[in-house]
Design a protein around this motif. Structure first.
Motif, PDB file in Angstrom:
ATOM      1  N   ALA A   1       0.829  -1.208   0.000  1.00 40.06           N
ATOM      2  CA  ALA A   1       0.000   0.000   0.000  1.00 40.06           C
ATOM      3  C   ALA A   1       0.863   1.258   0.000  1.00 40.06           C
ATOM      4  CB  ALA A   1      -0.923  -0.008   1.225  1.00 40.06           C
ATOM      5  N   PHE A   2       1.933   1.261   0.775  1.00 39.81           N
ATOM      6  CA  PHE A   2       2.818   2.423   0.792  1.00 39.81           C
ATOM      7  C   PHE A   2       3.465   2.625  -0.585  1.00 39.81           C
ATOM      8  CE2 PHE A   2       2.864   2.197   5.500  1.00 39.81           C
ATOM      9  CZ  PHE A   2       2.664   3.541   5.757  1.00 39.81           C
TER      10      PHE A   2
ATOM     11  N   TYR B   1       3.503   5.659  -5.840  1.00 36.68           N
ATOM     12  CA  TYR B   1       3.290   5.531  -7.284  1.00 36.68           C
ATOM     13  C   TYR B   1       2.260   6.551  -7.769  1.00 36.68           C
ATOM     14  CZ  TYR B   1       1.573   3.481 -11.666  1.00 36.68           C
ATOM     15  OH  TYR B   1       1.176   3.297 -12.956  1.00 36.68           O
ATOM     16  N   TYR B   2       1.114   6.642  -7.104  1.00 37.69           N
ATOM     17  CA  TYR B   2       0.069   7.567  -7.543  1.00 37.69           C
ATOM     18  C   TYR B   2       0.442   9.015  -7.252  1.00 37.69           C
ATOM     19  CZ  TYR B   2      -2.884   3.608  -8.632  1.00 37.69           C
ATOM     20  OH  TYR B   2      -3.390   2.471  -9.200  1.00 37.69           O
TER      21      TYR B   2
ATOM     22  N   GLY C   1       4.856  14.117 -14.160  1.00 33.11           N
ATOM     23  CA  GLY C   1       3.667  13.306 -13.939  1.00 33.11           C
ATOM     24  C   GLY C   1       3.858  11.882 -14.439  1.00 33.11           C
ATOM     25  N   GLU C   2       2.842  11.354 -15.103  1.00 35.71           N
ATOM     26  CA  GLU C   2       2.923   9.976 -15.585  1.00 35.71           C
ATOM     27  C   GLU C   2       3.862   9.823 -16.777  1.00 35.71           C
ATOM     28  OE1 GLU C   2      -0.813   8.541 -16.919  1.00 35.71           O
ATOM     29  OE2 GLU C   2      -1.340  10.383 -17.980  1.00 35.71           O
TER      30      GLU C   2
ATOM     31  N   SER D   1       6.248   1.201  -9.015  1.00 32.66           N
ATOM     32  CA  SER D   1       5.171   0.235  -9.224  1.00 32.66           C
ATOM     33  C   SER D   1       5.399  -1.050  -8.443  1.00 32.66           C
ATOM     34  CB  SER D   1       5.028  -0.083 -10.721  1.00 32.66           C
ATOM     35  OG  SER D   1       6.165  -0.789 -11.186  1.00 32.66           O
ATOM     36  N   TRP D   2       4.307  -1.751  -8.147  1.00 26.39           N
ATOM     37  CA  TRP D   2       4.419  -3.008  -7.404  1.00 26.39           C
ATOM     38  C   TRP D   2       5.132  -4.069  -8.245  1.00 26.39           C
ATOM     39  CZ3 TRP D   2       2.379  -7.502  -9.277  1.00 26.39           C
ATOM     40  CH2 TRP D   2       1.399  -7.402 -10.272  1.00 26.39           C
ATOM     41  N   GLN D   3       5.082  -3.920  -9.576  1.00 26.64           N
ATOM     42  CA  GLN D   3       5.823  -4.865 -10.420  1.00 26.64           C
ATOM     43  C   GLN D   3       7.322  -4.777 -10.150  1.00 26.64           C
ATOM     44  OE1 GLN D   3       3.421  -2.823 -11.516  1.00 26.64           O
ATOM     45  NE2 GLN D   3       2.165  -3.757 -13.111  1.00 26.64           N
TER      46      GLN D   3
END
Length: 327
Positions: free
Chosen positions: A134-135, A140-141, A151-152, A253-255
């Motif tokens: 979650a952290f 990431y966002y 930004g993205e 990212s979680w990846q």
């Protein structure tokens, strides 16, 4: 143990030999691949301190990797635009100095790991995994919405940061910097594993109640390992951003967190050079199969599945024939 030590030395020597051969053969792209291996191995080696010794399965280490990358990106961006970074009453000039950027990346990532660790270590098991995840997603966002730095779309850096006495634009010289840092971190990992702190941390992973009865705090031991792990991973993020001169939210990212865990499992959890083996396998598959198919991760998954089923000690354990203490 002697066989594993010789295997580790041979692996590091082989990585250096590949880079030197590529320099003599005028193959700069191969040197870049070797540099990528060294940086990914460094990031995974940082995680391996928390995961391999402390048993902390973190799916949020991309947060520290990304923080290190954005520290480099923000400081270099303000250096190339000659505009200071305004932080309320403070005005901070950008810099192109690698040692300064590394120091800031270590401090920022370590501080973030301290805060995240204080909250996450209140839990254990799957809850710890989900909180760290979650952290990582929060960062990431946040990076996606940080329009001041791309930004993205990310942020491109048009300068290569400097290191005293070296021309970092020369691929082999930048590789040597990353390689030396990797070797120093692996040496630190080896010393920690054999130190009283490392032994106490290993005991806290296996029997926290017994550790507590002898007057040690298992949570503090794990927190110290988590902070050190996060700081090292942040340093790797700064080097990664410097290699490509680009930072983006994908570093959070979680990846990315998952890939670091995969590198450790491939080489062997708690193995000193397990992250190096994992990084070599990952980069080779990415390079050799990535040009043939977009689904090269399938073959990575097959290899990972075989290792989990038939070689719990990872590739290092399979080759050295010695089980890790927790296997």
């Amino acid at each position: 143990m002697i066989r594993e030590r010789h295997l580790s030395i041979g692996l590091l020597a082989g990585l250096l030999a590949v880079a030197l051969w590529a320099m003599l053969a005028d193959q700069p792209f191969t040197i870049t691949l070797a540099t990528r291996v060294a940086i990914l191995a460094l990031a995974a080696a940082g995680l391996n301190i928390a995961l391999g010794i402390g048993g902390l399965v973190s799916l949020g280490h991309a947060a520290f990797f990304g923080l290190g990358g954005y520290v480099m990106g923000v400081l270099a961006f303000h250096a190339q635009t000659y505009a200071p970074l305004e932080l309320g009453p403070f005005s901070i000039a950008g810099t192109k100095s690698m040692p300064v950027i590394w120091l800031v990346a270590l401090c920022v990532s370590g501080l973030a790991a301290l805060v995240i660790g204080l909250l996450s270590l209140r839990t254990s098991g799957v809850y710890f995994i989900m909180i760290t995840l979650a952290f990582g997603q929060m960062f990431y966002y946040f990076a996606i919405s940080w329009s001041a730095y791309g930004g993205e779309d990310g942020l491109s850096i048009y300068v290569r940061n400097a290191f005293p006495g070296l021309n970092t634009l020369v691929p082999i010289q930048f590789f040597v910097i990353c390689y030396v840092i990797l070797c120093l971190v692996l040496f630190l990992h080896a010393r920690i594993a054999r130190s009283p702190f490392g032994l106490a941390l290993n005991a806290a992973r296996q029997a926290p109640m017994r550790v507590q009865t002898v007057g040690l705090d298992p949570t503090r031991l794990k927190l110290a390992a988590f902070v050190l792990s996060g700081a090292i991973t942040g340093l790797a993020g700064a080097l990664f951003a410097d290699l490509y001169r680009f930072v983006s939210p994908t570093m959070f990212s979680w990846q990315m967190s998952g890939e670091l865990i995969v590198l450790i499992i491939l080489g062997g959890v708690a193995r000193l050079c397990g992250p190096v083996v994992g990084a070599v396998v990952f980069v080779l598959l990415e390079h050799l199969l990535g040009g043939l198919t977009d689904f090269w991760h399938v073959w990575l998954g097959v290899i990972l599945l075989l290792i989990v089923l038939f070689a719990r000690g990872g590739i290092i354990g399979m080759l050295s024939g010695r089980a890790a203490a927790h296997d």
